[in-house]
Write an enzyme that holds these catalytic residues in place. Structure first.
Site, short mmCIF file in Angstrom:
data_model
loop_
_atom_site.label_atom_id
_atom_site.label_comp_id
_atom_site.label_asym_id
_atom_site.label_seq_id
_atom_site.Cartn_x
_atom_site.Cartn_y
_atom_site.Cartn_z
N CYS A 114 0.81 -1.21 0.00
CA CYS A 114 0.00 0.00 0.00
C CYS A 114 0.85 1.27 0.00
O CYS A 114 0.32 2.37 -0.18
CB CYS A 114 -0.95 0.00 1.19
SG CYS A 114 -2.06 -1.41 1.17
N HIS A 256 -3.16 7.10 2.05
CA HIS A 256 -3.60 5.80 1.55
C HIS A 256 -4.93 5.49 2.21
O HIS A 256 -5.10 5.66 3.43
CB HIS A 256 -2.54 4.74 1.89
CG HIS A 256 -3.09 3.36 1.82
ND1 HIS A 256 -3.71 2.89 0.68
CD2 HIS A 256 -3.14 2.35 2.73
CE1 HIS A 256 -4.12 1.64 0.91
NE2 HIS A 256 -3.80 1.30 2.13
N ASN A 286 -10.25 -0.30 0.30
CA ASN A 286 -8.78 -0.18 0.24
C ASN A 286 -8.29 -0.78 -1.08
O ASN A 286 -8.35 -1.99 -1.28
CB ASN A 286 -8.20 -0.94 1.45
CG ASN A 286 -6.69 -0.89 1.50
OD1 ASN A 286 -6.02 -0.58 0.52
ND2 ASN A 286 -6.14 -1.22 2.66
O1 UT7 Z 1 -3.71 -1.12 3.58
C1 UT7 Z 1 -2.89 -1.64 4.56
C2 UT7 Z 1 -3.11 -0.97 5.85
N1 UT7 Z 1 -4.25 -1.55 6.52
C3 UT7 Z 1 -4.79 -0.93 7.55
O2 UT7 Z 1 -4.38 0.16 7.86
C4 UT7 Z 1 -5.87 -1.61 8.33
C5 UT7 Z 1 -5.77 -1.22 9.79
N2 UT7 Z 1 -6.75 -1.90 10.66
C6 UT7 Z 1 -8.04 -1.56 10.68
O3 UT7 Z 1 -8.46 -0.72 9.90
C7 UT7 Z 1 -8.94 -2.22 11.70
O4 UT7 Z 1 -8.17 -2.91 12.64
C8 UT7 Z 1 -10.00 -3.19 11.08
C9 UT7 Z 1 -11.06 -2.40 10.32
C10 UT7 Z 1 -9.30 -4.18 10.15
C11 UT7 Z 1 -10.70 -3.99 12.19
O5 UT7 Z 1 -11.33 -3.11 13.10
P1 UT7 Z 1 -11.17 -3.35 14.68
O6 UT7 Z 1 -11.93 -2.28 15.34
O7 UT7 Z 1 -9.68 -3.42 14.95
O8 UT7 Z 1 -11.90 -4.74 14.86
P2 UT7 Z 1 -11.32 -6.11 15.45
O9 UT7 Z 1 -10.43 -6.78 14.48
O10 UT7 Z 1 -10.79 -5.89 16.84
O11 UT7 Z 1 -12.63 -6.96 15.60
C12 UT7 Z 1 -13.66 -6.58 16.54
C13 UT7 Z 1 -14.78 -7.59 16.47
C14 UT7 Z 1 -14.30 -9.04 16.60
O12 UT7 Z 1 -15.27 -9.74 17.32
P3 UT7 Z 1 -15.07 -10.07 18.89
O13 UT7 Z 1 -13.77 -10.81 18.99
O14 UT7 Z 1 -15.02 -8.72 19.56
O15 UT7 Z 1 -16.27 -10.88 19.21
C15 UT7 Z 1 -14.29 -9.54 15.17
O16 UT7 Z 1 -14.49 -10.92 15.12
O17 UT7 Z 1 -15.42 -7.52 15.21
C16 UT7 Z 1 -15.47 -8.79 14.60
N3 UT7 Z 1 -15.37 -8.63 13.16
C17 UT7 Z 1 -16.43 -8.43 12.37
N4 UT7 Z 1 -17.75 -8.36 12.63
C18 UT7 Z 1 -18.58 -8.13 11.60
C19 UT7 Z 1 -14.24 -8.60 12.40
N5 UT7 Z 1 -14.57 -8.39 11.11
C20 UT7 Z 1 -15.91 -8.28 11.06
C21 UT7 Z 1 -16.83 -8.05 10.03
N6 UT7 Z 1 -18.14 -7.96 10.33
N7 UT7 Z 1 -16.44 -7.88 8.75
#
Ligand code: UT7
Length: 331
Positions: A114, A256, A286
């Site tokens: 990215c 980005h 993205n």
């Molecule tokens: O381009 C390269 C650079 N990439 C980035 O910069 C990405 C950086 N990271 C992020 O943008 C965020 O970390 C994400 C958007 C990927 C994830 O958001 P988050 O607030 O960090 O969520 P999380 O991974 O901590 O997940 C929270 C909850 C989990 O459930 P539990 O364990 O709390 O029960 C996940 O299982 O959300 C759940 N979850 C979802 N629920 C519904 C994860 N993905 C999904 C989904 N729909 N698609």
């Protein structure tokens, strides 16, 4: 570190016509429009059908950039394709060179995930500032829909396909690239990967080769999020310092496009009003190396970004890699 001598004079972009919105994605994996849009700002993404190649999109974007630059493709000396998803592991830049008719140009791929477009902008500018080349085409294009696990809701909701391109010229009267700052940290490589998975292929007499294949994109989202909101403001401040500019001199922030929450956090840290942040996350998700030139092209064509505007851009992602550049749009 003022680095005079380049002008960005054309831009173009392209995305597949097939659009996958959050509600429809909810039929494929357990997710919702509410979760995706609240956590990321993404509402739709464009997905390339099997008959569309990376080169197809890159060529469309490039042709638009060349038309805007008002140059003959024969005048292009250098074609750089920033991508992690080339049609051909040997590289796809030469196919773009051929398709756009840049017969005189040398062409090569550059892979920095990215951060690829940002790293490409700095790389191309070096060739122009040394006076070796006069006109360059820089393309950022990725089809991550080919590489995400469509059964993994943690990742498949985040990415989309697209391409963006710019034409950059050597121009002693234009400052162009005002400052830049690039970084890599391989110790955190495991946070975001698209790995080759080994598989033994026996040859003869106890000799074997590795005949595996690439797996799926995998990401530790929280770690990459923390990395981005810390490193991106730092690198932009460094580039501004090297350009001898301050935040007040910046017309637009162009990050980005990974997550709207990252854009907002960075804008807040840098004290840039959020309406000065360019973006297209809601429409494309993205798009990796394509996200910066895609957003730039839309902002230029809509008239938001005007010739002479100063832009602070930052790319970040797998590697881990990150960097920033301060540049002027147009002449
Ligand atoms: O381009 C390269 C650079 N990439 C980035 O910069 C990405 C950086 N990271 C992020 O943008 C965020 O970390 C994400 C958007 C990927 C994830 O958001 P988050 O607030 O960090 O969520 P999380 O991974 O901590 O997940 C929270 C909850 C989990 O459930 P539990 O364990 O709390 O029960 C996940 O299982 O959300 C759940 N979850 C979802 N629920 C519904 C994860 N993905 C999904 C989904 N729909 N698609």
């Amino acid at each position: 570190m003022a680095t005079p001598g380049i002008a960005i004079v054309g831009c173009g972009s392209a995305a597949p016509t097939t659009v996958l919105d959050n509600d429809t994605l909810g039929k494929l994996v357990e997710t919702s429009d509410d979760w995706i849009s609240t956590r990321t700002g993404i509402r739709r993404r464009h997905v390339a059908s099997p008959d569309i190649s990376l080169v197809d999109l890159a060529v469309q974007a490039s042709a638009r950039a060349i038309t805007m630059a008002d140059i003959d493709p024969d005048q292009i000396d250098l074609v750089v394709l920033a991508t992690s998803t080339a049609d051909d592991l040997f590289g796809s830049a030469a196919s773009i060179q051929h398709a756009v008719g840049a017969k005189q140009a040398v062409a090569f791929d550059l892979t920095a995930a990215c951060s690829g477009f940002l790293f490409g902008l700095v790389t191309v500018s070096q060739f122009l500032q040394t006076g070796v080349y006069k006109n360059a085409l820089l393309v950022g294009a990725d089809l991550l829909s080919r590489w995400v696990d469509w059964d993994d809701r943690r990742t498949c909701v985040l990415f989309g396909d697209g391409a963006g391109a710019i034409v950059i010229q050597a121009n002693p009267d234009s400052p162009g690239l005002l400052g830049f700052d690039l970084h890599s940290d391989g110790s955190q490589n495991g946070c975001l990967t698209l790995r080759y998975e080994s598989a033994e292929r026996p040859l003869i007499d106890g000799m074997s080769a590795n005949r595996g294949r690439y797996g799926f994109l995998d990401m530790v989202g929280k770690d990459v999020y923390k990395f981005a909101v810390t490193r991106v403001p730092e690198t932009i401040e460094k580039s501004l310092f090297r350009a001898d500019l301050t935040i007040e001199d910046i017309d637009w922030l162009l990050l980005h496009q990974a997550n709207q929450r990252i854009v907002e956090a960075v804008a807040k840290r840098l004290k840039i009003p959020i309406d000065r942040a360019l973006g297209n996350l809601s429409e494309y998700g993205n798009t990796s190396a394509a996200s910066i030139p895609l957003a730039l092209d839309e902002a230029v064509r809509s008239g938001r970004v005007k010739p002479g505007d100063t832009i602070a851009a930052s790319g970040f992602g797998a590697g881990l890699s990150w960097g920033s550049a301060i540049f002027r749009w147009g002449l």
